[in-house]
Design a protein around this motif. Structure first.
Motif, short mmCIF file in Angstrom:
data_model
loop_
_atom_site.label_atom_id
_atom_site.label_comp_id
_atom_site.label_asym_id
_atom_site.label_seq_id
_atom_site.Cartn_x
_atom_site.Cartn_y
_atom_site.Cartn_z
N ASN A 197 4.01 7.77 -16.77
CA ASN A 197 4.30 8.75 -17.75
C ASN A 197 5.97 7.93 -18.04
O ASN A 197 7.17 8.99 -18.39
CB ASN A 197 4.41 9.89 -18.04
N LYS A 198 6.37 7.16 -18.15
CA LYS A 198 7.87 6.59 -17.95
C LYS A 198 8.03 5.03 -19.34
O LYS A 198 7.37 4.05 -19.15
CB LYS A 198 8.68 5.39 -17.54
N THR A 199 8.76 5.27 -20.18
CA THR A 199 8.77 3.75 -21.83
C THR A 199 9.13 2.72 -20.70
O THR A 199 9.48 2.22 -20.01
CB THR A 199 9.73 4.54 -22.52
N LEU B 130 3.82 1.09 -15.54
CA LEU B 130 2.94 1.13 -14.37
C LEU B 130 1.69 -0.14 -14.54
O LEU B 130 1.98 -0.87 -13.78
CB LEU B 130 2.05 2.15 -13.84
N THR B 131 1.34 -0.39 -16.19
CA THR B 131 1.02 -1.31 -16.41
C THR B 131 1.54 -2.48 -16.24
O THR B 131 1.65 -3.27 -15.87
CB THR B 131 0.34 -1.18 -18.03
N ASP C 7 10.57 -1.67 -10.35
CA ASP C 7 11.35 -0.52 -11.80
C ASP C 7 11.22 0.91 -11.41
O ASP C 7 11.56 1.84 -11.83
CB ASP C 7 10.11 -1.04 -12.86
N LEU C 8 11.15 1.54 -9.78
CA LEU C 8 10.89 2.57 -8.93
C LEU C 8 12.41 3.18 -9.41
O LEU C 8 12.59 4.33 -9.96
CB LEU C 8 10.74 2.60 -8.07
N GLY C 9 13.55 2.55 -9.61
CA GLY C 9 14.70 3.43 -9.53
C GLY C 9 15.10 4.04 -11.47
O GLY C 9 15.61 4.02 -12.02
N ASN C 10 13.76 2.77 -12.50
CA ASN C 10 14.62 3.00 -13.65
C ASN C 10 13.92 4.78 -13.92
O ASN C 10 13.17 5.41 -13.65
CB ASN C 10 13.57 2.60 -14.88
N PRO C 11 15.36 5.71 -14.67
CA PRO C 11 14.63 7.22 -15.19
C PRO C 11 13.92 6.79 -16.53
O PRO C 11 13.51 5.99 -17.59
CB PRO C 11 15.91 7.24 -16.11
N ASP D 1 0.76 -1.33 -0.09
CA ASP D 1 0.32 -0.19 0.29
C ASP D 1 0.71 1.23 -0.12
O ASP D 1 0.18 2.19 -0.89
CB ASP D 1 -1.11 -0.19 1.44
N ARG D 2 2.14 1.28 0.57
CA ARG D 2 2.98 2.69 1.16
C ARG D 2 3.65 2.88 -0.40
O ARG D 2 3.95 4.03 -1.11
CB ARG D 2 4.18 2.37 1.80
N ILE D 3 3.79 1.55 -1.12
CA ILE D 3 4.03 1.80 -2.40
C ILE D 3 3.21 2.42 -3.49
O ILE D 3 3.31 3.05 -4.66
CB ILE D 3 5.13 0.64 -3.06
N ILE D 4 2.26 1.73 -3.52
CA ILE D 4 0.97 2.09 -4.80
C ILE D 4 0.38 3.56 -4.34
O ILE D 4 0.04 3.82 -5.43
CB ILE D 4 0.29 0.92 -4.74
N PHE D 5 0.73 3.95 -3.39
CA PHE D 5 -0.05 5.02 -2.93
C PHE D 5 1.87 6.58 -3.46
O PHE D 5 1.33 7.68 -3.17
CB PHE D 5 -0.30 5.46 -1.48
#
Length: 456
Positions: free
Chosen positions: A43-45, A60-61, A113-117, A30-34
């Protein structure tokens, strides 16, 4: 490390909590998804630039689908682990593996994938290339130690994910997202520092898992969960066992779903996709191929739905096979000594998976739209890094008005202190740039170069 001590509900950066209606691992999810970092993934490829008429996967998807597959892997493996002789008589461990492992894997999949630019791998490459190109300047190179320099010339999204989740950014709470240790350990696919990269040989490590700035954080996680150390210098450890499940979920999704996206965009024909997926399903001795063929006949007028059907069947098969590989190699996995990934360990599928990979490289990853976004992304990210790093590394008294205004554009949480080392200042810049979405990076690049002027 044992199956009894490789997990804990303790959180990084805070004292143990009181009991809650949700488990600690559900709260990780929950902490991550919010979080804003997760929202920015929309909006990251992923592979394809966002087209005008057909909606394909973005980061995201993709992450949400990896969660779905990871939850299945965690649930199936957890049930089997709970029945193992060394676990079944330990009530707490049985409860964890039966009820909570799926939540740990789900949370880690959500965060992987949170660290991907912005612009994917071309964004990573652009960041690294700036420092590589300036490495011949002694005045620039000498600002950093060998280990710091290696971080910069091999910028790594995996290491950046750990930083995003655990860093106490300016004005924020200690411990970052304050996730449980098992969730953090489950994203550490490459548990070594950047100097530990080994391109060839039995200890092959192509990437790394933490920046020098986050070394203490990594060592805390390793100690808490009893990770086995491989080397002291350069620092490297063996993987945590849950990493294999997160990695498998990611591998399964992108290897199969990229085909589905390519079909929707007209890059691959229906027959090409059908041949690849049917070739995979035919390797499943438990699959009723006559029923599959019958269902495809019913879906003949809707090729997109037919591909979706084959995609679902293929993912289900690969999940079952990865569970079997995990359970057949539990001793090696617990020690972190299992070579390769779970999907690579599936016997009998080497040829069909190699075919899918070959087509992906030749027709998908080298498609014009993908190549163009990579080239554009490289130019955009390179320009932003050049502008910001140049301004940050100038002594305060030598900064011109434009340098000061440029640095003032950075959010408060990413701003550095003048007493910080040059490496720490650069890492603050990278925190800012790597968090950008594709559109934000594009618009900022255009604004800074006078290509477009923002409205107020």
């Amino acid at each position: 490390m044992t199956w009894q001590n490789c997990y804990t509900s303790d959180r990084f950066g805070m004292e143990p909590e009181t009991e809650h209606i949700r488990s600690a691992f559900e709260r990780d999810y929950d902490r991550i998804i919010f979080s804003s970092a997760f929202r920015r993934l929309q909006n990251k490829t992923q592979v394809f630039p966002l087209p005008e008429h057909v909606f394909v996967h973005n980061r995201l998807t993709h992450s949400l689908e990896v969660v779905s597959v990871g939850r299945s892997l965690g649930m199936m493996v957890g049930q089997k682990l709970a029945a193992m002789p060394e676990i079944k008589d330990h009530e707490q461990s049985v409860d964890f593996y039966q009820n909570q492992l799926k939540n740990v894997v789900s949370a880690a999949c959500l965060a992987h994938d949170l660290g991907n630019p912005a612009f994917g791998h071309s964004g990573e490459e652009a960041i690294s290339k700036y420092f590589i190109d300036n490495g011949s300047r002694a005045d620039f190179r000498n600002k950093f130690s060998n280990s710091e320099w290696q971080d910069l010339v091999t910028f790594e999204g995996n290491a950046n994910a750990l930083r995003v989740l655990t860093r106490q950014f300016k004005g924020r709470l200690e411990g970052g997202y304050r996730l449980t240790y098992p969730t953090l350990a489950s994203i550490l696919k490459y548990p070594c520092e950047s100097l530990g990269i080994i391109k060839k040989g039995p200890k092959h490590r192509s990437k790394y898992g933490f920046f020098q700035d986050d070394k203490a954080t990594f060592e805390d996680i390793a100690a808490k969960l009893h990770l086995r150390k491989d080397e002291d210098n350069p620092l490297s450890y063996y993987r945590h066992p849950f990493v294999y499940l997160v990695e498998a979920a990611d591998d399964i999704c992108y290897s199969i779903i990229d085909f589905e996206d390519a079909h929707r965009l007209g890059i691959l024909s229906f027959d090409e996709v059908k041949k690849a997926f049917m070739g995979l399903l035919e390797k499943n001795p438990n699959e009723n191929m006559a029923r599959v063929a019958s269902n495809l006949e019913h879906l003949a007028l809707d090729p997109n739905e037919a591909v979706a059907y084959l995609r679902a069947k293929s993912i289900n098969f690969l999940v079952q096979e990865c569970v079997e590989v995990f359970m057949a190699n539990t001793n090696e996995i617990l020690k972190g000594e299992f070579k390769g990934s779970l999907i690579d360990g599936i016997k009998g599928l080497e040829e069909v998976l190699a075919h899918i990979q070959k087509v992906s490289v030749e027709k998908i990853y080298n498609h014009d739209s993908v190549v163009k976004i990579e080239l554009a992304g490289f130019r955009i990210m390179s320009g932003l890094i050049e502008d910001l790093v140049e301004a940050a590394l100038l002594p305060k008294g030598e900064r011109q008005k434009r340098h000061k205004k440029l640095l003032n554009l950075m959010p408060y949480q990413n701003q550095f202190n003048e007493e910080d080392s040059d490496y720490e200042k650069v890492m603050c810049i990278l925190d800012y740039v790597s968090a950008m979405t594709d559109n934000y990076a594009l618009n900022l690049y255009r604004n800074l170069r006078g290509i477009s002027v923002p409205s107020i």
